[in-house]
Design a protein around this motif. Structure first.
Motif, PDB file in Angstrom:
ATOM      1  N   THR A  21       0.856  -1.187   0.000  1.00 42.65           N
ATOM      2  CA  THR A  21       0.000   0.000   0.000  1.00 42.65           C
ATOM      3  C   THR A  21       0.892   1.238   0.000  1.00 42.65           C
ATOM      4  N   ALA A  22       0.303   2.401  -0.200  1.00 45.83           N
ATOM      5  CA  ALA A  22       1.067   3.651  -0.158  1.00 45.83           C
ATOM      6  C   ALA A  22       1.746   3.809   1.200  1.00 45.83           C
ATOM      7  N   GLU A  23       1.035   3.479   2.269  1.00 42.55           N
ATOM      8  CA  GLU A  23       1.599   3.590   3.619  1.00 42.55           C
ATOM      9  C   GLU A  23       2.753   2.620   3.816  1.00 42.55           C
ATOM     10  N   GLN A  24       2.632   1.437   3.246  1.00 44.07           N
ATOM     11  CA  GLN A  24       3.698   0.444   3.398  1.00 44.07           C
ATOM     12  C   GLN A  24       4.957   0.841   2.639  1.00 44.07           C
ATOM     13  N   PHE A  25       4.814   1.607   1.558  1.00 46.87           N
ATOM     14  CA  PHE A  25       6.006   2.110   0.880  1.00 46.87           C
ATOM     15  C   PHE A  25       6.796   3.035   1.798  1.00 46.87           C
ATOM     16  N   SER A  26       6.127   3.772   2.660  1.00 48.83           N
ATOM     17  CA  SER A  26       6.827   4.615   3.650  1.00 48.83           C
ATOM     18  C   SER A  26       7.652   3.743   4.585  1.00 48.83           C
ATOM     19  N   GLU A  27       7.086   2.628   5.005  1.00 49.65           N
ATOM     20  CA  GLU A  27       7.787   1.689   5.878  1.00 49.65           C
ATOM     21  C   GLU A  27       8.993   1.076   5.146  1.00 49.65           C
ATOM     22  N   ILE A  28       8.809   0.754   3.874  1.00 49.90           N
ATOM     23  CA  ILE A  28       9.894   0.199   3.068  1.00 49.90           C
ATOM     24  C   ILE A  28      11.042   1.209   2.966  1.00 49.90           C
ATOM     25  N   ALA A  29      10.711   2.449   2.673  1.00 53.54           N
ATOM     26  CA  ALA A  29      11.736   3.501   2.597  1.00 53.54           C
ATOM     27  C   ALA A  29      12.413   3.684   3.950  1.00 53.54           C
ATOM     28  N   GLY A  30      11.630   3.661   5.019  1.00 52.00           N
ATOM     29  CA  GLY A  30      12.168   3.815   6.364  1.00 52.00           C
ATOM     30  C   GLY A  30      13.083   2.680   6.776  1.00 52.00           C
ATOM     31  N   SER A  31      12.953   1.546   6.116  1.00 47.92           N
ATOM     32  CA  SER A  31      13.806   0.390   6.403  1.00 47.92           C
ATOM     33  C   SER A  31      15.073   0.394   5.549  1.00 47.92           C
ATOM     34  N   GLY A  32      15.281   1.477   4.803  1.00 47.06           N
ATOM     35  CA  GLY A  32      16.535   1.640   4.082  1.00 47.06           C
ATOM     36  C   GLY A  32      16.566   1.133   2.658  1.00 47.06           C
ATOM     37  N   TYR A  33      15.416   0.788   2.107  1.00 46.74           N
ATOM     38  CA  TYR A  33      15.413   0.339   0.707  1.00 46.74           C
ATOM     39  C   TYR A  33      15.599   1.533  -0.210  1.00 46.74           C
ATOM     40  N   ASP A  34      16.425   1.334  -1.244  1.00 46.79           N
ATOM     41  CA  ASP A  34      16.780   2.403  -2.173  1.00 46.79           C
ATOM     42  C   ASP A  34      16.042   2.321  -3.495  1.00 46.79           C
ATOM     43  N   VAL A  35      15.634   1.106  -3.871  1.00 42.75           N
ATOM     44  CA  VAL A  35      15.066   0.851  -5.195  1.00 42.75           C
ATOM     45  C   VAL A  35      13.826  -0.022  -5.064  1.00 42.75           C
ATOM     46  N   VAL A  36      12.790   0.325  -5.829  1.00 41.65           N
ATOM     47  CA  VAL A  36      11.594  -0.513  -5.927  1.00 41.65           C
ATOM     48  C   VAL A  36      11.464  -0.960  -7.381  1.00 41.65           C
ATOM     49  N   ILE A  37      11.363  -2.273  -7.574  1.00 37.57           N
ATOM     50  CA  ILE A  37      11.123  -2.835  -8.902  1.00 37.57           C
ATOM     51  C   ILE A  37       9.726  -3.450  -8.868  1.00 37.57           C
ATOM     52  N   ASN A  38       8.874  -2.989  -9.762  1.00 47.35           N
ATOM     53  CA  ASN A  38       7.485  -3.451  -9.838  1.00 47.35           C
ATOM     54  C   ASN A  38       7.312  -4.290 -11.100  1.00 47.35           C
ATOM     55  N   LEU A  39       6.926  -5.560 -10.940  1.00 49.90           N
ATOM     56  CA  LEU A  39       6.712  -6.446 -12.079  1.00 49.90           C
ATOM     57  C   LEU A  39       5.229  -6.606 -12.426  1.00 49.90           C
ATOM     58  N   ALA A  40       4.353  -5.960 -11.673  1.00 52.93           N
ATOM     59  CA  ALA A  40       2.915  -6.085 -11.917  1.00 52.93           C
ATOM     60  C   ALA A  40       2.469  -5.175 -13.060  1.00 52.93           C
ATOM     61  N   LEU A  41       1.358  -5.526 -13.646  1.00 53.45           N
ATOM     62  CA  LEU A  41       0.745  -4.660 -14.647  1.00 53.45           C
ATOM     63  C   LEU A  41       0.021  -3.522 -13.946  1.00 53.45           C
ATOM     64  N   PRO A  42      -0.174  -2.399 -14.615  1.00 54.51           N
ATOM     65  CA  PRO A  42      -0.935  -1.301 -14.002  1.00 54.51           C
ATOM     66  C   PRO A  42      -2.372  -1.701 -13.663  1.00 54.51           C
ATOM     67  N   THR A  43      -2.856  -2.759 -14.289  1.00 57.20           N
ATOM     68  CA  THR A  43      -4.224  -3.243 -14.053  1.00 57.20           C
ATOM     69  C   THR A  43      -4.280  -4.397 -13.064  1.00 57.20           C
ATOM     70  N   SER A  44      -3.151  -4.757 -12.465  1.00 53.75           N
ATOM     71  CA  SER A  44      -3.117  -5.873 -11.512  1.00 53.75           C
ATOM     72  C   SER A  44      -3.895  -5.545 -10.247  1.00 53.75           C
ATOM     73  N   THR A  45      -4.253  -6.590  -9.533  1.00 53.79           N
ATOM     74  CA  THR A  45      -4.991  -6.457  -8.279  1.00 53.79           C
ATOM     75  C   THR A  45      -4.269  -5.507  -7.320  1.00 53.79           C
ATOM     76  N   HIS A  46      -4.988  -4.553  -6.794  1.00 52.23           N
ATOM     77  CA  HIS A  46      -4.493  -3.581  -5.808  1.00 52.23           C
ATOM     78  C   HIS A  46      -3.412  -2.643  -6.339  1.00 52.23           C
ATOM     79  N   ALA A  47      -3.206  -2.599  -7.652  1.00 48.72           N
ATOM     80  CA  ALA A  47      -2.182  -1.706  -8.222  1.00 48.72           C
ATOM     81  C   ALA A  47      -2.464  -0.262  -7.817  1.00 48.72           C
ATOM     82  N   LEU A  48      -1.404   0.481  -7.543  1.00 47.59           N
ATOM     83  CA  LEU A  48      -1.525   1.894  -7.188  1.00 47.59           C
ATOM     84  C   LEU A  48      -1.316   2.731  -8.442  1.00 47.59           C
TER      85      LEU A  48
END
Length: 145
Positions: A21-48
């Motif tokens: 979720t958008a909120e969980q991306f904040s947690e991911i960033a706060g945990s020191g992750y530098d890069v996000v790679i998304n393999l889902a389609l824009p139409t995938s379930t729960h896509a942002l």
């Protein structure tokens, strides 16, 4: 982190999951992750819809490699290999809708590129699913390269 759908820590620098979720991306960033790679389609379930801007606003790089569930391509896998190589010194979070695409790509990356033994390379795919159909064909084709 454990609240993130299908979250698996693969190593010190790589984690995988289903769609955060958008909120969980904040947690991911706060945990020191530098890069996000998304393999889902824009139409995938729960896509942002605005995932790229959310991730980038948190100071992380964003790479989108939309992989068709029905027809994954070796070219998609090659793009993934290149993205992983380009950012190999950084902490990388890889996700799709349910961590099925990602776990298969991570298996192939760990086995074919990093040269890990089969049993070790299968994590976290072995915890999630066994590829069938087009995905089993992709595994066979990738291993034959």
């Amino acid at each position: 982190m454990n609240e993130i759908r299908a979250y698996f820590k693969v190593g010190e620098k790589v984690a995988t999951s289903g769609q955060p979720t958008a909120e969980q991306f904040s947690e991911i960033a706060g945990s020191g992750y530098d890069v996000v790679i998304n393999l889902a389609l824009p139409t995938s379930t729960h896509a942002l819809e605005n995932e790229a801007s959310i991730v980038q606003s948190l100071g992380m790089a964003y790479i989108h490699i939309p992989v068709s569930w029905e027809s994954p391509q070796l070219s998609d896998l090659q793009q993934f290999y290149e993205a992983m190589h380009q950012h190999e010194t950084k902490k990388i979070w890889v996700h799709c809708a349910l961590n099925m695409r990602v776990s298969c790509f991570m298996y192939l990356y760990q086995y074919c590129v990093l040269g890990l033994p089969e049993q070790q390379a299968q994590y976290p795919m072995s915890e999630i699913w066994s590829p069938t159909g087009a995905w089993a064909e992709l595994v066979t084709a990738a291993k034959a390269l």
